[in-house]
Design a protein around this motif. Structure first.
Motif, mmCIF file in Angstrom:
data_model
loop_
_atom_site.group_PDB
_atom_site.id
_atom_site.type_symbol
_atom_site.label_atom_id
_atom_site.label_comp_id
_atom_site.label_asym_id
_atom_site.label_seq_id
_atom_site.Cartn_x
_atom_site.Cartn_y
_atom_site.Cartn_z
ATOM 1 N N LEU A 121 -0.264 94.788 21.538
ATOM 2 C CA LEU A 121 -0.020 95.793 22.571
ATOM 3 C C LEU A 121 -1.123 95.782 23.628
ATOM 4 O O LEU A 121 -0.861 96.008 24.818
ATOM 5 C CB LEU A 121 0.083 97.180 21.945
ATOM 6 N N ALA A 122 -2.350 95.526 23.200
ATOM 7 C CA ALA A 122 -3.468 95.476 24.152
ATOM 8 C C ALA A 122 -3.265 94.345 25.151
ATOM 9 O O ALA A 122 -3.473 94.518 26.361
ATOM 10 C CB ALA A 122 -4.786 95.293 23.407
ATOM 11 N N VAL A 123 -2.849 93.190 24.668
ATOM 12 C CA VAL A 123 -2.599 92.058 25.569
ATOM 13 C C VAL A 123 -1.502 92.407 26.571
ATOM 14 O O VAL A 123 -1.628 92.167 27.782
ATOM 15 C CB VAL A 123 -2.215 90.798 24.765
ATOM 16 N N GLY A 124 -0.400 92.988 26.077
ATOM 17 C CA GLY A 124 0.696 93.360 26.965
ATOM 18 C C GLY A 124 0.289 94.408 27.990
ATOM 19 O O GLY A 124 0.625 94.303 29.175
ATOM 20 N N ALA A 125 -0.444 95.426 27.531
ATOM 21 C CA ALA A 125 -0.870 96.501 28.440
ATOM 22 C C ALA A 125 -1.813 95.965 29.514
ATOM 23 O O ALA A 125 -1.696 96.323 30.703
ATOM 24 C CB ALA A 125 -1.545 97.613 27.641
ATOM 25 N N MET A 126 -2.767 95.112 29.134
ATOM 26 C CA MET A 126 -3.682 94.549 30.123
ATOM 27 C C MET A 126 -2.935 93.707 31.154
ATOM 28 O O MET A 126 -3.262 93.725 32.347
ATOM 29 C CB MET A 126 -4.762 93.697 29.429
ATOM 30 N N ALA A 127 -1.920 92.984 30.708
ATOM 31 C CA ALA A 127 -1.148 92.157 31.639
ATOM 32 C C ALA A 127 -0.406 93.033 32.648
ATOM 33 O O ALA A 127 -0.422 92.764 33.852
ATOM 34 C CB ALA A 127 -0.167 91.286 30.860
ATOM 35 N N TYR A 128 0.232 94.091 32.176
ATOM 36 C CA TYR A 128 0.989 94.964 33.073
ATOM 37 C C TYR A 128 0.082 95.761 33.999
ATOM 38 O O TYR A 128 0.448 96.049 35.146
ATOM 39 C CB TYR A 128 1.872 95.919 32.271
ATOM 40 N N LEU A 129 -1.095 96.138 33.520
ATOM 41 C CA LEU A 129 -2.021 96.927 34.339
ATOM 42 C C LEU A 129 -2.941 96.051 35.184
ATOM 43 O O LEU A 129 -3.841 96.553 35.852
ATOM 44 C CB LEU A 129 -2.850 97.846 33.442
ATOM 45 N N ARG A 130 -2.745 94.745 35.117
ATOM 46 C CA ARG A 130 -3.528 93.770 35.898
ATOM 47 C C ARG A 130 -5.031 93.895 35.626
ATOM 48 O O ARG A 130 -5.854 93.865 36.538
ATOM 49 C CB ARG A 130 -3.230 93.908 37.392
ATOM 50 N N CYS A 131 -5.356 94.067 34.355
ATOM 51 C CA CYS A 131 -6.767 94.141 33.964
ATOM 52 C C CYS A 131 -7.012 93.260 32.747
ATOM 53 O O CYS A 131 -7.672 93.667 31.782
ATOM 54 C CB CYS A 131 -7.181 95.586 33.683
ATOM 55 N N ILE A 132 -6.464 92.043 32.781
ATOM 56 C CA ILE A 132 -6.644 91.130 31.647
ATOM 57 C C ILE A 132 -8.119 90.775 31.499
ATOM 58 O O ILE A 132 -8.750 90.268 32.422
ATOM 59 C CB ILE A 132 -5.801 89.859 31.830
#
Length: 312
Positions: free
Chosen positions: A110-121
């Protein structure tokens, strides 16, 4: 054997390192200073294993902040958002699912997905989420307070060092938005840039390239300057010297003049033997007229480390 080794290195993603020893040591010093601040705050806030896990997470951030300060994964929003969002997800997964394989897996996914969507990878964010699940009783007792102490405090420490340290050097700017754009020339003609021009530009930029738009523009400008500075005189062919066709990608090739008598170098109808040493058709030899080779060759090159550069 050489081609097989190069193919293996290519599959592994091993590329020629274009940064100087000076830049490497600056990165190492910055990383050490950054993690010293983080380590102190972690042990002030937590004891034992919990503190160690938090330091490990920020240690990964230190690599990006000080070795790749211009990279998109190293910018403030990526660092702040990546750690805090991932930390929130990790704590939530622990509270809902406990310390288990399922909880750890879901937290990182979920962290990977959330960072991708929030543009903060920010790759170390995955470790921050995982630490919230497997960090042990001391860390679990913090609950969502984990986001403030130690995560937020550690972020303040490492970002403060990154801002102060990276901006001490004129070729580094952190965040990258502080980098002043180079003034373009309005009457700049169109130039075809070669493999050697881009290699020289990366060397002059003196940083690992996790490319941002600003850095790519600067890289293009430096490559253009290198192309403009190339000699325009008639190319002299000499036995033993290396020449490039000036192409890029799969068409790029470097050939060595393997056999050519000195008295025949000025005779366009004389024949020479060449050997391809890099790029297309590497290791192959051929026979052609001097005038044919001169039409193919754009400039003479020399090898510097693992890079081919224009000869001066």
């Amino acid at each position: 054997m050489k081609s097989w080794l190069q193919a293996c290195l290519g599959l592994l993603g091993v590329e020629a390192n274009t940064t100087s020893h000076h830049e490497k040591w600056i990165s190492a010093l910055g990383g050490g200073l950054g993690i010293a601040a983080v380590y102190g705050l972690s042990h002030w806030a937590l004891d034992g294993m919990a503190a160690g896990l938090m330091v490990a997470s920020m240690g990964a951030s230190a690599v990006l902040l000080f070795a790749v300060p211009h990279g998109t994964l190293s910018q403030p929003w990526a660092v702040i958002g990546g750690h805090l969002v991932s930390g929130f997800i990790g704590v939530s997964c622990y509270l809902a699912l406990g310390n288990s394989l399922l909880s750890a897996s879901v937290a990182v996914g979920l962290a990977v997905g959330a960072m991708a969507y929030l543009r903060c990878i920010h790759p170390p964010g995955g470790a921050t989420a995982l630490a919230a699940v497997i960090g042990g009783p001391a860390l679990h007792a913090l609950g969502y307070g984990y986001l403030l102490t130690p995560v937020a405090l550690n972020l303040v420490a490492i970002l403060a060092v990154a801002l102060l340290f990276n901006n001490m050097f004129h070729w580094r700017r952190y965040p990258v938005a502080l980098m002043k754009p180079r003034q373009s020339e309005p009457d700049r003609p169109h130039l075809a840039l070669s493999h050697e021009d881009f290699a020289a530009a990366m060397h002059a930029l003196d940083t690992y390239v996790d490319v941002s738009s600003e850095e790519l523009a600067q890289l293009f400008d430096r490559a253009w300057e290198h192309a403009r500075a190339a000699d325009q005189h008639v190319l002299k062919l000499t036995r033993g010297h290396y020449y490039s066709n000036g192409e890029v990608g799969d068409q790029w090739c470097v050939r060595q003049v393997f056999d050519l008598a000195e008295e025949d170098a000025g005779n366009p109808r004389a024949r020479l033997i060449y050997r391809a040493v890099a790029g297309a058709r590497e290791e192959q030899t051929g026979l052609c007229r001097v005038e044919e080779f001169r039409r193919w060759a754009k400039f003479r090159v020399t090898k510097q480390g693992e890079r081919w550069i224009k000869a001066t």
